[in-house]
Every structure is written in structure tokens, then in C-alpha cells.
Design a protein around this motif. Structure first.
Motif, short mmCIF file in Angstrom:
data_model
loop_
_atom_site.label_atom_id
_atom_site.label_comp_id
_atom_site.label_asym_id
_atom_site.label_seq_id
_atom_site.Cartn_x
_atom_site.Cartn_y
_atom_site.Cartn_z
N GLY A 118 -9.70 9.03 -3.41
CA GLY A 118 -9.99 7.63 -3.73
C GLY A 118 -11.26 7.16 -3.86
N LYS B 168 -7.24 -3.06 -1.05
CA LYS B 168 -8.63 -2.11 -1.40
C LYS B 168 -9.68 -2.69 -1.04
N ASP C 272 -6.88 6.36 -7.25
CA ASP C 272 -6.21 7.40 -6.47
C ASP C 272 -5.74 8.50 -7.21
N LYS D 94 -6.21 -6.50 -5.28
CA LYS D 94 -7.27 -6.25 -4.60
C LYS D 94 -7.23 -6.59 -3.27
N ASP E 227 0.95 -1.16 0.13
CA ASP E 227 0.04 -0.03 0.25
C ASP E 227 1.04 1.44 -0.16
N TYR F 83 -5.11 -1.33 -8.70
CA TYR F 83 -4.58 -1.74 -7.39
C TYR F 83 -4.81 -3.02 -7.19
N GLY G 10 -9.61 0.23 -8.72
CA GLY G 10 -9.68 1.41 -8.01
C GLY G 10 -8.91 2.61 -8.45
N SER H 127 -13.27 4.53 -7.01
CA SER H 127 -13.35 3.19 -7.91
C SER H 127 -14.76 2.77 -8.87
#
Length: 468
Positions: A394, A366, A383, A363, A338, A361, A381, A396
Motif C-alpha cells: 500500500g 485513505k 495498492d 479520499k 473499502d 481511491y 493512493g 501513495s
């Protein structure tokens, strides 16, 4: 005698009909002068600029003049005259002065000298009277206006999601509980667990961490909605980027995929920054001059630049190459990590030198509701990463498939007994949809150039601090 109506100082400073009599009211910033003439800098919060009041000392009651000190509140009736000094076109020649409230110079905490941000947080009830916080809070207002205008102009509906909730949107469990129970005498079951049947709602409830789940319900009926309200995280993070109580903007749009979502986020944030440049010029110039010499240039850059669209895997490769070339990060970089703020800022400030929207990203890092990609490893997702801030948005594309969503919920062992209503949106007429969350205070950090999130909200709520 006809009453002279009050003129706000922001309007008084624009007057050109010299000789006109006006009434201004406000708080004294400074007072100086000689035994014959006095100069009072007066501010009423309507602008960063003070109006100079020129006083003929001999014509004023000495007892009244004694009460006019830094922090006192006064009303002045006088004539608008051309300013003799630099910095402003007009000043006020005082005819009458009334003192509303005095401020003992031995006790008033905001004297003319500069004060540290740490000290001003200790007197958050008075800090809005400083130039810095006056500017920040006027910009905060303007950003709220910009947000509502943007969504209204784009056909969104403002939807009010609950502040008290029984669901944990993020599944993180960092929620403040809401109860009317007597905490000294809790009713418990045989297994020692707390019983809530005698509580106000008859069940365990908390302050919301996000309005997203309820926002998704609204988007599947109204098409495009946004929330804008307070959210709460009981996260013990004592950092310059975290608050326990903050404001969130969360649009949710039916039929938008991840690309539409990225387009919306970029257009939205550019609109807000342009609004600040157009409507907060004086306050931004002050903050630029006093705190961050690159502030206005950075804001103009964000409006001008096209944001980079960067898959997570590609971002990790860039960061790993930087490490190989000798760049030192505090936190390790590897596929599946992360990203920390230092990683995000490297990509934005060093590598690309422009805002970045990172997508796809892993999974595992997230939330459960993000739509899975066909590779089985990543999710849709996104950001938005900004200079000096890191992540500012942020969002998705949401998983609209009931079976896939349920499988993910079971995989993460999320207690969904209170979420039947959310799952119904996937049972009855499910549709593709996307959304994102913008932390209002993160946006304000960027727009104001402040370095601590506690300085862009009037009364910060942080671990061990709930003063004022």
C-alpha cells in the motif's frame, strides 16, 4: 590426530571426492535399519535435504547407539561414499559418533508422523526443526537479503526509524502503549486523565505502527531511503492475515510521483520473487510438492507478467458487473467501499489473472497524507494486489502542499500537536514525494505458499497469544 573440521550438510551433499573424511553435526530426523546396519537421516538446518549416515552397528558402542533417536543432536566423523539409495549422490560411512544431546522418544514432540500447523504453533520453539519451517525461515532470510540488495543497488539509503514514538502515523489509534508507570497506582489529573510527567519520556508514547512519517523526513534530505523494521498494531484481528507484531519495508523517494511509485513497487517485488526462484529452489520445490502444487508456476507468472494499472472506479465497475452476472460476494460492492480481500482476489485471480495495481481511491477511505486529485474526490493512493493474498503493498504520492495537508488534518480531526516536525517538511523546501509499505510477512505468504501469516514469522504475536 588432526582435528576434522565440521562440514555443513549443504556442502557435504555436493562433495564428489569419495573417501574423504569429514565431520557433520546436526539433529536426527529419523533412524532405521537392522541389527547389522543402521541408517540415520541427519539435518543441520543448512538445507532442506538430510544426509544419510550409514552405521556398521558392530563397530559402534551399543550405549551410544541407544541414545541416537529422533531429535537427538550428534556429531559424526566418517567417509564420503557414493549413495546406494535414490534421492542423493552421497552418504557418510560413520567411523565415530558423539552424542551432544539426547531426546527422549516418549517426550520429544516432533516424531516422524506429520503434524498439523495448529499443533506446530503450540510448539513454536521446536517447529523450526521441521522440514516445512526450515524451508520457510531460510526463504525469510533470503527475502531480507533481496530487499537490502535491491535498494542498495538502486541508490537508496537504509534509514532507521524509531520503534518508540509519540505519533500515530495512520491516525487509527490502534497502538501499544509504552510506559514505566505503575499501572496499579496511576497519577491522574483533576479531570481523571492520566498524567505522564512522571513517566520515562514525560509524555504518552507507543510502539510504532509505521516508520513512514520519519521516512518522509529522511527522503527530503537523502533523496531515496527505505526502512525495514518491526511495527506493531493493537488491532483485535484474529485472522490468517493479521499479526500484532510484523515487519515492514517502507521506501520513500523525493521527486517521485504516483507513476514512479507504481513502477518502483512492481520492479521491487519482481526482484524479490526472482531472488527466491534463483536462490531458494530446493525449499520452494519442497513447499510446492507438499503444500501448493501451483506455487512455483505462480511465482514465475508474477515475474513474467506486467502488472495491470487499474483506477478504483474502473475496478468497482468490474466488480459490480460480476455481481450483475451472478457472482456472490460476502461484502457489498459500491463506489466508496473499502475493498475486501475477496474483491481484490476476484480482480487478480478471476478477471485479470495477473497482479493489479489499483489507484485513485476515494479520499474518505485513505490516510490523511495522500495527495488529492483535482476531482476533489479521490487521492493518488495505490495498492498492489496479488493472487491468493489480496493487498501486498500500500502506498501513495504524498500531499506536499502545506495548506491542503492542514485542511485534511482538520477535516479528519486528527490530533497533530505532536506532529509539528512532520509539517515542517511542507514549510521548509517542500517537494513532491512518494512511497509505499510492504508487509514482509505478506510477501512471505506469497513466496512460500503458506496460508496463515502465523506460519511465516518465528514467534507470532496475535490477540491473546504472546508465548515464547
Amino acid at each position: 590426530m588432526e582435528r576434522v573440521r565440521r562440514t555443513k550438510i549443504i556442502d557435504a551433499l555436493k562433495l564428489e571426492d569419495f573417501g574423504r573424511q569429514i565431520n557433520v553435526k546436526g539433529w536426527v530426523r529419523t533412524r532405521r535399519g537392522s541389527k547389522n546396519v543402521g541408517f540415520i537421516a541427519l539435518n543441520d538446518g543448512s538445507t532442506i535435504h538430510n544426509i544419510q549416515i550409514v552405521v556398521d552397528i558392530e563397530k559402534m558402542d551399543p550405549e551410544v547407539m541407544k541414545q541416537i533417536t529422533t531429535g537427538s543432536c550428534i556429531s559424526v566423523i566418517g567417509e564420503v561414499v557414493p549413495s546406494q539409495g535414490k534421492g542423493q549422490k552421497v552418504e557418510l560411512q560413520a567411523r565415530e559418533i558423539e552424542v551432544y544431546g539426547t531426546a527422549d522418544p516418549n517426550e520429544y514432540p516432533l516424531q516422524k508422523k506429520g503434524h498439523s500447523m495448529e499443533y506446530l504453533r503450540e510448539i513454536a520453539h521446536l517447529r523450526p526443526r521441521t522440514n516445512t519451517f526450515g524451508a520457510v525461515f531460510r526463504i525469510r532470510h533470503n527475502m531480507a537479503i533481496a530487499i537490502h540488495r535491491f535498494f542498495h543497488e538502486h541508490g537508496f539509503f537504509y534509514f532507521h526509524t524509531p520503534i518508540i514514538t509519540a505519533s500515530d502515523c495512520e491516525g487509527a489509534g490502534q497502538m501499544f502503549q509504552v510506559t514505566t508507570k505503575n499501572l496499579y497506582d496511576l497519577k491522574k489529573g483533576e479531570d481523571g486523565s492520566i498524567l505522564y510527567d512522571d513517566d520515562f519520556f514525560g509524555r504518552q508514547t507507543s510502539l510504532t505502527v509505521s516508520g513512514q512519517l520519519e521516512g518522509e523526513l529522511a527522503a527530503t534530505a537523502l533523496g531515496a531511503i527505505y526502512t525495514f523494521g518491526p511495527t506493531f498494531r493493537a488491532e483485535n484481528s484474529n485472522t490468517p492475515r493479521h499479526l500484532a507484531e510484523f515487519w515492514m519495508i517502507e521506501p520513500e523517494v523525493a521527486f517521485n510521483d504516483i507513476t514512479d511509485n507504481m513502477d518502483l513497487a512492481e520492479e521491487f517485488i519482481k526482484y524479490c520473487v526472482q531472488w527466491a526462484l534463483d536462490n531458494c529452489a530446493d525449499d520452494l520445490q519442497f513447499l510446492n510438492d507438499m503444500f501448493d502444487k501451483e506455487l512455483i508456476a505462480r511465482l514465475e507468472g508474477v515475474v513474467r507478467e506486467t502488472f495491470v494499472r487499474l483506477p478504483y472506479t474502473e475496478g468497482i465497475r468490474i466488480l459490480e458487473d460480476a455481481v450483475s452476472a451472478g457472482h456472490k460476494f460476502e461484502y457489498p460492492v459500491y463506489w466508496g467501499c473499502d475493498l475486501a480481500a475477496e474483491h481484490e482476489r476476484y480482480l487478480v485471480e478471476v478477471h485479470f489473472k495477473k497482479p493489479v495495481i489499483m489507484t485513485d481511491y476515494p479520499k474518505e477511505i485513505k490516510a490523511f497524507y495522500m495527495k488529492q486529485n483535482d476531482d476533489g474526490k479521490t487521492v493518488r493512493g495505490m495498492d498492489v494486489l496479488f493472487p491468493k493474498i489480496g493487498e501486498i503493498i500500500g502506498g501513495s504520492e504524498r500531499e506536499e502542499n502545506y495548506d491542503k495537508l492542514m485542511a485534511r488534518i482538520k477535516e479528519l480531526d486528527i490530533p497533530m500537536k505532536d506532529m509539528w516536525w512532520y509539517l515542517d517538511t511542507r514549510r521548509f523546501g517542500t517537494c513532491p514525494h512518494s512511497g509505499f509499505g510492504l508487509g514482509f510477512e505478506r510477501l512471505l505468504l506469497f513466496v512460500t505458499g503458506m496460508t496463515n501469516i502465523r506460519d511465516v514469522i518465528p514467534f507470532p504475536r496475535t490477540p491473546k497469544n504472546c508465548e515464547f
